[in-house]
Motif scaffolding. Structure first.
Motif, mmCIF file in Angstrom:
data_model
loop_
_atom_site.group_PDB
_atom_site.id
_atom_site.type_symbol
_atom_site.label_atom_id
_atom_site.label_comp_id
_atom_site.label_asym_id
_atom_site.label_seq_id
_atom_site.Cartn_x
_atom_site.Cartn_y
_atom_site.Cartn_z
ATOM 1 N N ALA A 18 0.817 -1.209 0.000
ATOM 2 C CA ALA A 18 0.000 0.000 0.000
ATOM 3 C C ALA A 18 0.854 1.264 0.000
ATOM 4 N N MET A 19 2.136 1.124 0.380
ATOM 5 C CA MET A 19 3.011 2.300 0.431
ATOM 6 C C MET A 19 3.947 2.384 -0.767
ATOM 7 N N THR A 20 3.784 1.511 -1.748
ATOM 8 C CA THR A 20 4.696 1.547 -2.896
ATOM 9 C C THR A 20 4.587 2.858 -3.673
ATOM 10 N N GLY A 21 3.477 3.578 -3.504
ATOM 11 C CA GLY A 21 3.346 4.872 -4.172
ATOM 12 C C GLY A 21 4.421 5.853 -3.755
ATOM 13 N N PHE A 22 4.895 5.735 -2.511
ATOM 14 C CA PHE A 22 5.979 6.601 -2.051
ATOM 15 C C PHE A 22 7.195 6.443 -2.944
ATOM 16 N N GLN A 23 7.568 5.193 -3.215
ATOM 17 C CA GLN A 23 8.735 4.928 -4.046
ATOM 18 C C GLN A 23 8.447 5.191 -5.518
ATOM 19 N N ASN A 24 7.327 4.681 -6.008
ATOM 20 C CA ASN A 24 7.023 4.809 -7.438
ATOM 21 C C ASN A 24 6.832 6.258 -7.868
ATOM 22 N N LEU A 25 6.084 7.023 -7.054
ATOM 23 C CA LEU A 25 5.856 8.426 -7.410
ATOM 24 C C LEU A 25 7.116 9.253 -7.212
ATOM 25 N N GLY A 26 7.826 8.987 -6.119
ATOM 26 C CA GLY A 26 9.045 9.751 -5.868
ATOM 27 C C GLY A 26 10.038 9.624 -7.004
ATOM 28 N N ILE A 27 10.238 8.386 -7.479
ATOM 29 C CA ILE A 27 11.186 8.152 -8.565
ATOM 30 C C ILE A 27 10.600 8.595 -9.912
ATOM 31 N N GLY A 28 9.331 8.238 -10.164
ATOM 32 C CA GLY A 28 8.709 8.533 -11.454
ATOM 33 C C GLY A 28 8.604 10.025 -11.727
ATOM 34 N N ILE A 29 8.201 10.798 -10.722
ATOM 35 C CA ILE A 29 8.061 12.248 -10.929
ATOM 36 C C ILE A 29 9.431 12.902 -11.074
ATOM 37 N N ALA A 30 10.403 12.413 -10.318
ATOM 38 C CA ALA A 30 11.762 12.957 -10.465
ATOM 39 C C ALA A 30 12.285 12.736 -11.885
ATOM 40 N N MET A 31 11.981 11.581 -12.459
ATOM 41 C CA MET A 31 12.412 11.304 -13.835
ATOM 42 C C MET A 31 11.619 12.153 -14.838
ATOM 43 N N ASP A 32 10.309 12.347 -14.574
ATOM 44 C CA ASP A 32 9.503 13.217 -15.443
ATOM 45 C C ASP A 32 10.043 14.644 -15.424
ATOM 46 N N ARG A 33 10.502 15.080 -14.267
ATOM 47 C CA ARG A 33 11.049 16.433 -14.163
ATOM 48 C C ARG A 33 12.378 16.530 -14.906
ATOM 49 N N ASP A 34 13.184 15.488 -14.773
ATOM 50 C CA ASP A 34 14.523 15.522 -15.364
ATOM 51 C C ASP A 34 14.489 15.444 -16.884
ATOM 52 N N ASP A 35 13.552 14.644 -17.441
ATOM 53 C CA ASP A 35 13.518 14.510 -18.901
ATOM 54 C C ASP A 35 12.628 15.556 -19.589
ATOM 55 N N GLY A 36 12.089 16.485 -18.798
ATOM 56 C CA GLY A 36 11.328 17.592 -19.375
ATOM 57 C C GLY A 36 9.844 17.348 -19.527
ATOM 58 N N THR A 37 9.357 16.184 -19.068
ATOM 59 C CA THR A 37 7.924 15.890 -19.197
ATOM 60 C C THR A 37 7.077 16.900 -18.432
ATOM 61 N N LEU A 38 7.476 17.225 -17.215
ATOM 62 C CA LEU A 38 6.711 18.184 -16.411
ATOM 63 C C LEU A 38 6.734 19.569 -17.050
ATOM 64 N N LYS A 39 7.870 19.937 -17.590
ATOM 65 C CA LYS A 39 7.990 21.248 -18.233
ATOM 66 C C LYS A 39 7.066 21.345 -19.442
ATOM 67 N N ARG A 40 6.981 20.251 -20.201
ATOM 68 C CA ARG A 40 6.096 20.252 -21.375
ATOM 69 C C ARG A 40 4.633 20.287 -20.963
ATOM 70 N N LEU A 41 4.294 19.640 -19.845
ATOM 71 C CA LEU A 41 2.915 19.652 -19.371
ATOM 72 C C LEU A 41 2.457 21.061 -19.015
ATOM 73 N N LEU A 42 3.395 21.887 -18.561
ATOM 74 C CA LEU A 42 3.043 23.269 -18.220
ATOM 75 C C LEU A 42 2.558 24.033 -19.444
ATOM 76 N N GLY A 43 2.974 23.612 -20.616
ATOM 77 C CA GLY A 43 2.565 24.311 -21.835
ATOM 78 C C GLY A 43 1.323 23.735 -22.479
ATOM 79 N N THR A 44 0.663 22.802 -21.833
ATOM 80 C CA THR A 44 -0.568 22.201 -22.357
ATOM 81 C C THR A 44 -1.764 22.712 -21.556
ATOM 82 N N PRO A 45 -2.982 22.551 -22.084
ATOM 83 C CA PRO A 45 -4.175 22.991 -21.343
ATOM 84 C C PRO A 45 -4.503 22.110 -20.137
ATOM 85 N N LEU A 46 -3.791 20.995 -19.966
ATOM 86 C CA LEU A 46 -4.089 20.088 -18.853
ATOM 87 C C LEU A 46 -3.891 20.798 -17.520
ATOM 88 N N PRO A 47 -4.937 20.846 -16.665
ATOM 89 C CA PRO A 47 -4.764 21.452 -15.344
ATOM 90 C C PRO A 47 -3.698 20.706 -14.548
#
Length: 279
Positions: A83-112
């Motif tokens: 039940a706590m695997t989200g701590f690891q999965n989200l922590g690592i997954g979001i850090a990788m999304d930030r590093d490869d520019g996925t989060l930055k690209r999302l900022l330029g889309t209409p997605l809230p």
């Protein structure tokens, strides 16, 4: 003669989908993406199964005076860990999304922005639920675990699971800002999670841990998640194995609820959409 002017009907107003609806779509996308990564799927689901089979087979002794065995104790603990695997999965997954520019690209889309986190959280909830179901099937089939028959026990399971998953997910989102890069995220986030498993009653009963370690574990949600799941699947007989000789469900609810609120505050104050090199 007066002419009657006929007005053309107003064009329909295109209503944008709500953030919740977009979040559900994002959750479906995240889930499809996850299951396309076969290596990640195999590791995510096989790791707790292998641990349960190993520990459950080695430590199969009966717990004196309870009618329970150590294997059943491990089932409840590993359910808490799943039940706590989200701590690891989200922590690592979001850090990788930030590093490869996925989060930055999302900022330029209409997605809230909230829809991104809703999608991530629901994806985590689904994956954790699948892990729990698999562990329960193995526990019942191989280790004699008895599923509760009282509806109140299942109600307890639901609120412990939901509060635990979302509290852990929010904590994972918050700690995703700690790694300096996506490559270092796994090392930075996995180690604390492994340590928490050992001091929170997943692999070692809390009664066999020194008090100072129990005090540290009590600050974090995993100990209370495991305690709540033990109350569901071990019943009154298992209460004698707790330090307080009780499952303290009121404290379980209080601590897990506090982590949901505290995790949200941490996310709002520490989360970064851009990597350090982007400023």
């Amino acid at each position: 003669m007066t002419q009657t002017v006929t007005r053309a009907p107003a064009p329909p107003i295109d209503r944008q989908p709500s953030a919740i609806r977009l979040g559900l779509s994002r959750a479906a996308f995240e889930t499809k993406t996850f299951f396309r990564e076969r290596d990640a799927v195999i590791f995510t689901f096989s790791f707790p199964i292998v641990l349960l089979l190993i520990f459950g087979s080695i430590f199969a002794d009966e717990l004196e005076g309870t009618g329970l065995n150590v294997s059943q104790l491990y089932v409840a603990g590993l359910i808490g860990s799943a039940a706590m695997t989200g701590f690891q999965n989200l922590g690592i997954g979001i850090a990788m999304d930030r590093d490869d520019g996925t989060l930055k690209r999302l900022l330029g889309t209409p997605l809230p922005r909230s829809s991104y986190f809703v999608g991530r959280a629901l994806n985590t909830l689904f994956i954790s639920f699948c892990q729990v179901v698999i562990l329960l099937v193995i526990g019942v089939a191989l280790f004699g675990l008895e599923l509760p028959s009282e509806p109140s026990m299942w109600v307890t399971f639901v609120w412990v699971f939901v509060l635990g998953v979302f509290g852990s997910a929010l904590l994972g989102v918050a700690v995703s800002s700690l790694p300096r890069s996506g490559k270092s995220a796994s090392a930075v986030i996995t180690m604390p999670f492994v340590v928490l498993q050992f001091i929170s009653g997943v692999y070692i009963p809390v009664t066999q841990l020194p008090p100072w370690l129990v005090n540290i574990a009590s600050v974090f949600p995993l100990k209370w998640m495991c305690q709540g799941f033990r109350s569901v699947f071990l019943g009154d007989a298992g209460a004698t194995l707790e330090l307080a000789k009780s499952y303290e469900l009121d404290r379980v609810a209080l601590v897990l609820g506090a982590w949901v609120v505290g995790g949200l505050v941490l996310c709002l104050t520490t989360f970064r959409w851009k990597s350090r090199r982007d400023g």
